[in-house]
Enzyme design. Sequence first.
Site, PDB file in Angstrom:
ATOM      1  N   HIS A  54      -0.258   3.011   6.444  1.00 55.53           N
ATOM      2  CA  HIS A  54       0.034   2.384   7.761  1.00 55.53           C
ATOM      3  C   HIS A  54       0.241   3.465   8.803  1.00 55.53           C
ATOM      4  O   HIS A  54       1.050   4.446   8.543  1.00 55.53           O
ATOM      5  CB  HIS A  54       1.101   1.295   7.835  1.00 55.53           C
ATOM      6  CG  HIS A  54       0.817   0.255   6.838  1.00 55.53           C
ATOM      7  ND1 HIS A  54       0.969   0.110   5.456  1.00 55.53           N
ATOM      8  CD2 HIS A  54       0.053  -0.861   7.052  1.00 55.53           C
ATOM      9  CE1 HIS A  54       0.523  -0.801   4.883  1.00 55.53           C
ATOM     10  NE2 HIS A  54      -0.208  -1.487   5.843  1.00 55.53           N
ATOM     11  N   HIS A  89      -3.103  -0.725   9.834  1.00 53.93           N
ATOM     12  CA  HIS A  89      -3.406  -0.982   8.320  1.00 53.93           C
ATOM     13  C   HIS A  89      -4.533  -0.191   7.906  1.00 53.93           C
ATOM     14  O   HIS A  89      -5.642  -0.559   8.509  1.00 53.93           O
ATOM     15  CB  HIS A  89      -3.465  -2.367   8.094  1.00 53.93           C
ATOM     16  CG  HIS A  89      -2.313  -3.426   8.280  1.00 53.93           C
ATOM     17  ND1 HIS A  89      -1.241  -3.724   7.864  1.00 53.93           N
ATOM     18  CD2 HIS A  89      -1.879  -3.551   9.778  1.00 53.93           C
ATOM     19  CE1 HIS A  89      -0.402  -4.586   8.589  1.00 53.93           C
ATOM     20  NE2 HIS A  89      -0.787  -4.270   9.835  1.00 53.93           N
ATOM     21  N   LYS A 135     -10.051  -6.736  11.326  1.00 51.33           N
ATOM     22  CA  LYS A 135     -10.113  -5.903  10.508  1.00 51.33           C
ATOM     23  C   LYS A 135     -11.593  -5.339  10.450  1.00 51.33           C
ATOM     24  O   LYS A 135     -12.658  -6.089  10.496  1.00 51.33           O
ATOM     25  CB  LYS A 135      -9.483  -5.934   9.086  1.00 51.33           C
ATOM     26  CG  LYS A 135     -10.433  -6.948   8.389  1.00 51.33           C
ATOM     27  CD  LYS A 135      -9.645  -7.035   7.029  1.00 51.33           C
ATOM     28  CE  LYS A 135     -10.385  -8.520   6.129  1.00 51.33           C
ATOM     29  NZ  LYS A 135      -9.861  -8.577   4.790  1.00 51.33           N
ATOM     30  N   CYS A 170       3.015  -3.476   3.955  1.00 48.45           N
ATOM     31  CA  CYS A 170       2.994  -3.418   5.397  1.00 48.45           C
ATOM     32  C   CYS A 170       4.542  -3.583   5.918  1.00 48.45           C
ATOM     33  O   CYS A 170       4.940  -2.940   6.564  1.00 48.45           O
ATOM     34  CB  CYS A 170       1.893  -4.068   6.232  1.00 48.45           C
ATOM     35  SG  CYS A 170       1.377  -5.598   5.644  1.00 48.45           S
ATOM     36  N   ARG A 189      -0.397 -10.338  -6.542  1.00 50.36           N
ATOM     37  CA  ARG A 189      -0.714 -11.477  -5.646  1.00 50.36           C
ATOM     38  C   ARG A 189      -1.222 -12.542  -6.608  1.00 50.36           C
ATOM     39  O   ARG A 189      -1.977 -12.108  -7.666  1.00 50.36           O
ATOM     40  CB  ARG A 189      -2.194 -11.134  -4.696  1.00 50.36           C
ATOM     41  CG  ARG A 189      -1.429 -10.131  -3.847  1.00 50.36           C
ATOM     42  CD  ARG A 189      -2.767  -9.866  -2.963  1.00 50.36           C
ATOM     43  NE  ARG A 189      -2.515  -8.611  -1.926  1.00 50.36           N
ATOM     44  CZ  ARG A 189      -3.177  -8.169  -1.170  1.00 50.36           C
ATOM     45  NH1 ARG A 189      -4.651  -8.420  -1.193  1.00 50.36           N
ATOM     46  NH2 ARG A 189      -3.062  -7.082  -0.398  1.00 50.36           N
ATOM     47  N   GLN A 246      -2.687  -0.319  -4.210  1.00 50.34           N
ATOM     48  CA  GLN A 246      -3.806   0.377  -3.332  1.00 50.34           C
ATOM     49  C   GLN A 246      -3.632   1.591  -2.927  1.00 50.34           C
ATOM     50  O   GLN A 246      -2.357   2.041  -2.844  1.00 50.34           O
ATOM     51  CB  GLN A 246      -3.907  -0.431  -2.033  1.00 50.34           C
ATOM     52  CG  GLN A 246      -4.163  -1.867  -2.396  1.00 50.34           C
ATOM     53  CD  GLN A 246      -4.148  -2.794  -0.872  1.00 50.34           C
ATOM     54  OE1 GLN A 246      -3.127  -2.750  -0.202  1.00 50.34           O
ATOM     55  NE2 GLN A 246      -5.196  -3.825  -0.853  1.00 50.34           N
ATOM     56  N   ASP A 306      -2.920   2.466  -0.186  1.00 49.66           N
ATOM     57  CA  ASP A 306      -2.547   1.950   1.166  1.00 49.66           C
ATOM     58  C   ASP A 306      -1.753   2.638   2.065  1.00 49.66           C
ATOM     59  O   ASP A 306      -1.003   3.751   1.724  1.00 49.66           O
ATOM     60  CB  ASP A 306      -1.594   0.669   0.891  1.00 49.66           C
ATOM     61  CG  ASP A 306      -1.452  -0.064   1.798  1.00 49.66           C
ATOM     62  OD1 ASP A 306      -2.177  -0.369   2.910  1.00 49.66           O
ATOM     63  OD2 ASP A 306      -0.494  -1.179   1.721  1.00 49.66           O
TER      64      ASP A 306
END
Length: 637
Positions: free
Chosen positions: A385, A511, A465, A334, A363, A381, A383
């Site tokens: 945005h 997100h 979320k 992000c 992570r 991911q 992922d």
Amino acid sequence: MAISVRLPDDSVRELPDGATGADLAQGIGPRLLEASLAIKINGQLKDLCTILPDGAGVALVTSKDPDSLEVIRHSTAHLLAQAVQRIFPEAKVGIGPVIEDGFYYDFQVEKFFTPEDLIAIEAEMRKVAGEGHIVEREQLGRDEAVARFQSMGETLKVELVSGIPADQVITGYRQGDFYDLCRGPHVPNTNKLKAFKLLHVAAAYWKGDEKNAQLCRIYGTAFNTQKELDEHLKRLEEAKARDHRKLGKELGLFSFHQEAPASPFFHPKGAIVYNQLVDFMREHYRVEGYSEVITPQALDVSMWKTSGHYEKYQDSMYFTEVDEREYALKPMNCPTHCLIYGAEKHSYRELPIRFADFGRLHRYERSGVTQGLTRVRTFCQDDAHIYCAPEQMKTEMASFFAFIKNVYDTFGFEEMRVALATRPEKRLGSDEIWDLAENALAEGMRDAGIEFHISPGDGAFYGPKIEFQVLDALRRPWQLGTLQVDYSMPERFELRYVKADNTEGTPVMLHRAILGSLERFMGILIEHCAGAFPTWLAPVQLTILPITDRVQDYAIEIRNKAQALGLRVELDLRNEKVNAKIRDAQLQKIPYMLVIGDREASEGTVSVRHRQRGDLGGQSLEAFFKQILQEVQSRAR
């Protein structure tokens, strides 16, 4: 003096002052008293011996009530600890909570329990249960509780009690020769515990901290009836057969190595599945209006301070130093997307802007919680945005809800559970901002007709979320996708757009992920389909099995045609009988097998076998290719 309580059917019963749940059950009928395990008072689960308050709403809990499982399992955990200390008096008891589908209890012992020990412990548990011990609740002061457990030599319990605030009520439970610290509730008598099973042993750190002593954890499960237990154990056996770690090795998909703990190495076949998932999402992105970006792996910590990760998330991050500057490997994409958005000026006419990123993330996960592909330290991911104006949020949410349903349907995840995860204790932004974000997500789901429940305190540190859970083939829930509303990060990065009235506005940042971590999704998918991927996703879509050397040229010709059509094909030229080749192809879960003999070679046909449907008979090569290509292109399950 009498009290009155209201039953679930809204009827009111009067009882003497000081009456308990057991007195209520006895008054209604002896059979109900025998069947009762606990009582709910104003919605809270309590022991049957609890004194009833005047005017309370009450409901007796029997085996027909879903809440009974919590009581049964909690009580069985105590039964386990009692049996352990009878056989192993030197064992110190830790904690024994109820977990999904069962319970565990931690013990401090010199030597970990063996499978043979579990058999003996379970037998002792049955003996203790049959002795019919009354389970008695006792309220203690903190000093009294500390002294009690010190006299028992229970050092772990002393530590737990010492950490309880002085003004908090402390309760203990006694059953026969066993006494334990616990909030309860419990069954009134150990003879209520009939259907239980000890499953396995694992290591666990005291209080989950790697700096503390390592304890021996015994996992078990319990049900109201033996039939329910047998059905559950059958599901566990099926789950064991579907375990992605086992199948990943057998199918040659991935491996793990100590040189990079909790970080998967994808083998060629595993990489095919992985890349097919990425390609699948990319196709959808083109339709849904996403632009793919690529961002660096390591970034100066100043950016992570701006984003809030350094303050709220640094315990899960990896840091390094280069040229006397501190960098961090990115745990999320992000902030990097915020830098891309902020690199140019934007008009309201450009919004929404949707950035997608398949970048690798890192992570730190404690070694005790990593598990196969479902909990790793490095992953990717699907992922993305979305930067949009506040008034565009509802439309973006509705579009995302349709998107996520379409994706899950493709993989056969047809049942979905949805939760709204609200503000955590450690968070960015004001309560007003959190109110705005939580209300926006709730309203978006209501408008879309999505049923959801609240998951208090489980939001990200930068925003609430929506969590999407799917049920797999064994009806186990898995959390996959998320959608988060974030007002804080665009403000912290000073992101702006020019509004229609020529003033500046701050975009809202959504997100979102659908598959979530590709590694985790792949592990879940392997277990969902038991390693038998749909044809479009299978690492090898068909294998050619010549019966004799005489037909090798024809088999090679088929392989070349299949490859030219973009199919993933293997040619098995081993000097083995065809039945052995078929068996091996079945074990590798290859969707189609083409058996080639003299007749097929002379006629230009193929004999088709399917891994599930068996022998499909002879077909022309053209007909078979048409069929399998249609199956691949339509992404049939």
